[in-house]
Design a protein around this motif. Structure first.
Motif, PDB file in Angstrom:
ATOM      1  N   ALA A 124      25.326  72.152  28.638  1.00  0.00           N
ATOM      2  CA  ALA A 124      26.916  72.713  29.232  1.00  0.00           C
ATOM      3  C   ALA A 124      27.469  71.478  29.739  1.00  0.00           C
ATOM      4  CB  ALA A 124      26.466  73.699  30.204  1.00  0.00           C
ATOM      5  N   GLU A 125      28.907  71.784  29.245  1.00  0.00           N
ATOM      6  CA  GLU A 125      30.340  71.215  30.173  1.00  0.00           C
ATOM      7  C   GLU A 125      29.854  70.538  31.665  1.00  0.00           C
ATOM      8  OE1 GLU A 125      34.506  69.829  29.152  1.00  0.00           O
ATOM      9  OE2 GLU A 125      33.812  71.465  27.890  1.00  0.00           O
ATOM     10  N   SER A 126      30.056  70.353  32.293  1.00  0.00           N
ATOM     11  CA  SER A 126      30.128  69.521  33.386  1.00  0.00           C
ATOM     12  C   SER A 126      31.888  69.546  33.969  1.00  0.00           C
ATOM     13  CB  SER A 126      29.591  68.774  33.887  1.00  0.00           C
ATOM     14  OG  SER A 126      30.292  68.407  35.576  1.00  0.00           O
ATOM     15  N   VAL A 127      32.206  70.418  35.011  1.00  0.00           N
ATOM     16  CA  VAL A 127      33.872  71.055  35.262  1.00  0.00           C
ATOM     17  C   VAL A 127      33.908  70.036  36.645  1.00  0.00           C
ATOM     18  CG1 VAL A 127      33.177  73.921  34.282  1.00  0.00           C
ATOM     19  CG2 VAL A 127      32.462  72.568  36.867  1.00  0.00           C
ATOM     20  N   PHE A 132      24.523  67.424  10.184  1.00  0.00           N
ATOM     21  CA  PHE A 132      25.593  67.001  11.243  1.00  0.00           C
ATOM     22  C   PHE A 132      26.971  68.236  10.958  1.00  0.00           C
ATOM     23  CE2 PHE A 132      23.913  63.064  11.643  1.00  0.00           C
ATOM     24  CZ  PHE A 132      23.228  62.871  13.113  1.00  0.00           C
ATOM     25  N   PRO A 133      27.433  68.503  11.650  1.00  0.00           N
ATOM     26  CA  PRO A 133      27.469  68.347  13.100  1.00  0.00           C
ATOM     27  C   PRO A 133      25.973  69.092  13.460  1.00  0.00           C
ATOM     28  CG  PRO A 133      29.266  69.983  12.992  1.00  0.00           C
ATOM     29  CD  PRO A 133      28.603  69.309  11.303  1.00  0.00           C
ATOM     30  N   VAL A 134      25.560  68.370  14.974  1.00  0.00           N
ATOM     31  CA  VAL A 134      24.390  69.698  15.514  1.00  0.00           C
ATOM     32  C   VAL A 134      25.423  70.804  15.905  1.00  0.00           C
ATOM     33  CG1 VAL A 134      22.668  69.453  17.832  1.00  0.00           C
ATOM     34  CG2 VAL A 134      22.932  67.562  15.455  1.00  0.00           C
ATOM     35  N   PRO A 135      24.900  71.500  15.951  1.00  0.00           N
ATOM     36  CA  PRO A 135      25.115  72.983  16.811  1.00  0.00           C
ATOM     37  C   PRO A 135      24.994  72.386  18.453  1.00  0.00           C
ATOM     38  CG  PRO A 135      23.296  73.859  15.615  1.00  0.00           C
ATOM     39  CD  PRO A 135      23.630  71.920  15.825  1.00  0.00           C
ATOM     40  N   ASN A 136      26.146  73.116  18.846  1.00  0.00           N
ATOM     41  CA  ASN A 136      26.221  72.585  20.619  1.00  0.00           C
ATOM     42  C   ASN A 136      26.125  74.388  21.376  1.00  0.00           C
ATOM     43  OD1 ASN A 136      26.772  72.887  23.421  1.00  0.00           O
ATOM     44  ND2 ASN A 136      28.202  71.606  23.302  1.00  0.00           N
ATOM     45  N   PRO A 137      24.577  74.359  22.079  1.00  0.00           N
ATOM     46  CA  PRO A 137      24.423  76.133  21.835  1.00  0.00           C
ATOM     47  C   PRO A 137      26.361  76.767  23.169  1.00  0.00           C
ATOM     48  CG  PRO A 137      23.119  74.942  23.042  1.00  0.00           C
ATOM     49  CD  PRO A 137      23.705  74.267  22.210  1.00  0.00           C
ATOM     50  N   TYR A 138      26.471  75.302  24.352  1.00  0.00           N
ATOM     51  CA  TYR A 138      27.305  75.524  25.236  1.00  0.00           C
ATOM     52  C   TYR A 138      28.617  76.121  24.617  1.00  0.00           C
ATOM     53  CZ  TYR A 138      23.282  73.867  27.145  1.00  0.00           C
ATOM     54  OH  TYR A 138      21.968  74.145  27.248  1.00  0.00           O
ATOM     55  N   SER A 139      28.856  75.872  23.930  1.00  0.00           N
ATOM     56  CA  SER A 139      29.943  76.021  23.195  1.00  0.00           C
ATOM     57  C   SER A 139      30.787  77.093  22.274  1.00  0.00           C
ATOM     58  CB  SER A 139      30.822  74.785  21.942  1.00  0.00           C
ATOM     59  OG  SER A 139      29.577  75.005  21.111  1.00  0.00           O
ATOM     60  N   TYR A 173      22.074  60.703  29.731  1.00  0.00           N
ATOM     61  CA  TYR A 173      22.628  60.915  32.110  1.00  0.00           C
ATOM     62  C   TYR A 173      23.985  60.157  31.195  1.00  0.00           C
ATOM     63  CZ  TYR A 173      18.645  63.219  33.485  1.00  0.00           C
ATOM     64  OH  TYR A 173      17.823  63.889  34.068  1.00  0.00           O
ATOM     65  N   ILE A 174      24.967  60.383  31.447  1.00  0.00           N
ATOM     66  CA  ILE A 174      26.443  59.446  30.883  1.00  0.00           C
ATOM     67  C   ILE A 174      27.184  59.658  32.327  1.00  0.00           C
ATOM     68  CG2 ILE A 174      28.475  59.213  29.462  1.00  0.00           C
ATOM     69  CD1 ILE A 174      26.504  59.706  27.136  1.00  0.00           C
ATOM     70  N   TRP A 175      27.331  58.631  32.676  1.00  0.00           N
ATOM     71  CA  TRP A 175      28.831  58.758  33.774  1.00  0.00           C
ATOM     72  C   TRP A 175      30.253  57.793  33.081  1.00  0.00           C
ATOM     73  CZ3 TRP A 175      30.197  54.618  37.307  1.00  0.00           C
ATOM     74  CH2 TRP A 175      30.986  55.347  37.861  1.00  0.00           C
ATOM     75  N   SER A 176      31.467  57.871  33.689  1.00  0.00           N
ATOM     76  CA  SER A 176      31.833  56.648  33.983  1.00  0.00           C
ATOM     77  C   SER A 176      33.524  56.784  34.674  1.00  0.00           C
ATOM     78  CB  SER A 176      33.148  57.093  32.211  1.00  0.00           C
ATOM     79  OG  SER A 176      34.576  56.846  32.469  1.00  0.00           O
ATOM     80  N   ASN A 177      33.406  56.017  35.076  1.00  0.00           N
ATOM     81  CA  ASN A 177      35.263  56.297  36.193  1.00  0.00           C
ATOM     82  C   ASN A 177      36.057  57.132  36.368  1.00  0.00           C
ATOM     83  OD1 ASN A 177      35.748  54.006  35.491  1.00  0.00           O
ATOM     84  ND2 ASN A 177      35.677  53.206  37.281  1.00  0.00           N
ATOM     85  N   VAL A 178      36.425  56.526  34.386  1.00  0.00           N
ATOM     86  CA  VAL A 178      37.789  57.436  34.706  1.00  0.00           C
ATOM     87  C   VAL A 178      37.776  58.962  34.059  1.00  0.00           C
ATOM     88  CG1 VAL A 178      39.216  57.933  32.187  1.00  0.00           C
ATOM     89  CG2 VAL A 178      37.414  55.477  32.404  1.00  0.00           C
ATOM     90  N   LEU A 179      38.259  59.453  35.427  1.00  0.00           N
ATOM     91  CA  LEU A 179      38.761  60.515  35.699  1.00  0.00           C
ATOM     92  C   LEU A 179      36.398  61.220  36.169  1.00  0.00           C
ATOM     93  CD1 LEU A 179      40.877  62.383  33.009  1.00  0.00           C
ATOM     94  CD2 LEU A 179      41.066  61.661  35.809  1.00  0.00           C
ATOM     95  N   GLY A 180      35.575  60.333  36.291  1.00  0.00           N
ATOM     96  CA  GLY A 180      34.891  60.507  36.482  1.00  0.00           C
ATOM     97  C   GLY A 180      34.112  61.470  36.306  1.00  0.00           C
ATOM     98  N   HIS A 181      34.606  61.221  34.180  1.00  0.00           N
ATOM     99  CA  HIS A 181      34.145  61.842  33.266  1.00  0.00           C
ATOM    100  C   HIS A 181      32.273  61.901  33.065  1.00  0.00           C
ATOM    101  CE1 HIS A 181      33.852  64.357  29.798  1.00  0.00           C
ATOM    102  NE2 HIS A 181      32.767  63.632  29.434  1.00  0.00           N
ATOM    103  N   ASN A 182      31.172  63.052  33.748  1.00  0.00           N
ATOM    104  CA  ASN A 182      29.735  62.804  33.123  1.00  0.00           C
ATOM    105  C   ASN A 182      29.625  64.118  32.081  1.00  0.00           C
ATOM    106  OD1 ASN A 182      28.674  65.611  34.974  1.00  0.00           O
ATOM    107  ND2 ASN A 182      30.755  64.057  35.776  1.00  0.00           N
ATOM    108  N   GLU A 183      28.320  63.719  31.385  1.00  0.00           N
ATOM    109  CA  GLU A 183      27.839  64.573  30.495  1.00  0.00           C
ATOM    110  C   GLU A 183      26.566  64.602  30.809  1.00  0.00           C
ATOM    111  OE1 GLU A 183      29.236  63.419  26.698  1.00  0.00           O
ATOM    112  OE2 GLU A 183      31.396  63.903  27.088  1.00  0.00           O
ATOM    113  N   MET A 184      25.132  65.280  30.469  1.00  0.00           N
ATOM    114  CA  MET A 184      24.089  64.643  29.547  1.00  0.00           C
ATOM    115  C   MET A 184      23.346  66.019  28.462  1.00  0.00           C
ATOM    116  SD  MET A 184      23.221  65.807  34.106  1.00  0.00           S
ATOM    117  CE  MET A 184      25.261  65.848  35.015  1.00  0.00           C
ATOM    118  N   TYR A 185      22.318  64.877  28.173  1.00  0.00           N
ATOM    119  CA  TYR A 185      21.994  65.416  26.913  1.00  0.00           C
ATOM    120  C   TYR A 185      20.510  66.024  26.664  1.00  0.00           C
ATOM    121  CZ  TYR A 185      26.189  63.659  24.729  1.00  0.00           C
ATOM    122  OH  TYR A 185      27.790  63.821  24.408  1.00  0.00           O
ATOM    123  N   VAL A 186      19.681  67.041  26.367  1.00  0.00           N
ATOM    124  CA  VAL A 186      18.680  67.084  25.817  1.00  0.00           C
ATOM    125  C   VAL A 186      18.768  66.996  24.199  1.00  0.00           C
ATOM    126  CG1 VAL A 186      16.931  68.298  26.653  1.00  0.00           C
ATOM    127  CG2 VAL A 186      17.763  68.331  28.483  1.00  0.00           C
TER     128      VAL A 186
END
Length: 279
Positions: free
Chosen positions: A171-174, A272-279, A152-165
């Protein structure tokens, strides 16, 4: 153990396996390396008289960014959320909270059928709360009853967040959360439960049921390549700079510790690169 002790070994492996995803030791900002996970904590199902959890004796420092990664196996996931890590302030719930939700959706066959039948489908969503603001994303490669490496990743720069399994971004967080916020120090951190009051108020429906191993927190957003290397069970990867598994004082309540087999089976490298099924 110093990371430099593994550089020659990693270089030799890289030469022998050119073109594959290779382990490596991180740069000098991570002075110490972690070994493969060896100890897991088992959290049984919570009841009115037993709420398995780990309580951190200290607190967290102020955080403008964080990455939380852990190995986890959930035997049961709740529609109300099953929470891995909870950090609350006296004046605010869910200052930092991460977990997983079970979600059921209904769909119909694309070409219909003679009976108008609908089908129920279950999937899982990873979740981050910061400053009581939530972001949830669907993660189709999560399976209950199986070990997964979660980040789980969060940054206070624009409130950006990402999650990985398992090294793959969900899926990209909106939903951007807690833009320009700083997570405050002075709170209470619990592993395996969601706090409704400081250090307590646990709801059995929101507890973690299963195993957790090698939970670490860093005060920065880790790179996708670093997350993939941790998932590959490499010999050398960085310990958490904010929290490092079983290297910080903890109070255990109804939790069973044992050796873990999370990295006993070798995970084959991927190109690499690892394919992203949500892109």
């Amino acid at each position: 153990m110093l990371c430099s002790q593994y550089i020659l070994f990693a270089a030799l492996i890289a030469v022998l396996s050119f073109g594959k995803a290779m382990p490596y030791c991180y740069k000098s900002e991570y002075r110490y390396c972690n070994l493969k996970p060896s100890i897991q904590a088992y959290f049984s199902e919570s009841t009115s008289y037993s709420t398995p959890h780990l309580l951190l004796e200290g607190t967290l420092p102020p955080l403008r960014h964080f990455t939380l990664c852990t190995w986890a196996k959930a035997w049961k996931v709740s529609f109300d959320g099953s929470f891995i890590f909870s950090y609350d302030l006296p004046q605010l719930d869910n200052e930092l909270l991460v977990g997983i939700y079970k979600v059921s959706s209904t769909y119909s066959p694309p070409y219909g059928d003679n009976f108008g039948t609908s089908y129920s489908q279950v999937h899982y969503e990873l979740s981050i709360h910061v400053y009581n603001q939530q972001s949830r994303v669907i993660c189709r490669n999560f399976v209950a009853g199986k070990w997964h490496h979660l980040c789980y990743i969060w940054s206070n720069v624009l409130g950006h967040n990402e999650m990985y399994v398992d090294g793959i971004r969900c899926a990209e967080s909106v939903t951007k959360i807690a833009d320009n916020y700083i997570i405050q120090t002075g709170g209470t951190a619990v592993i395996g439960q969601e706090q409704d009051i400081i250090g307590g108020g646990f709801d059995p429906k929101q507890s973690w049921i299963g195993e957790i191993a090698d939970l670490h927190i860093w005060n920065e957003p880790l790179l996708p390549s670093q997350i993939r290397h941790m998932f590959r069970c490499n010999f050398c990867y960085p310990r958490g700079t904010v929290f490092s598994w079983l290297r910080e004082p903890l109070i255990a309540k109804d939790v069973i510790f044992s050796a873990t087999d999370v990295c006993a089976v070798d995970i084959q490298p991927e190109p690499f690169p690892v394919p992203n099924p949500y892109s």
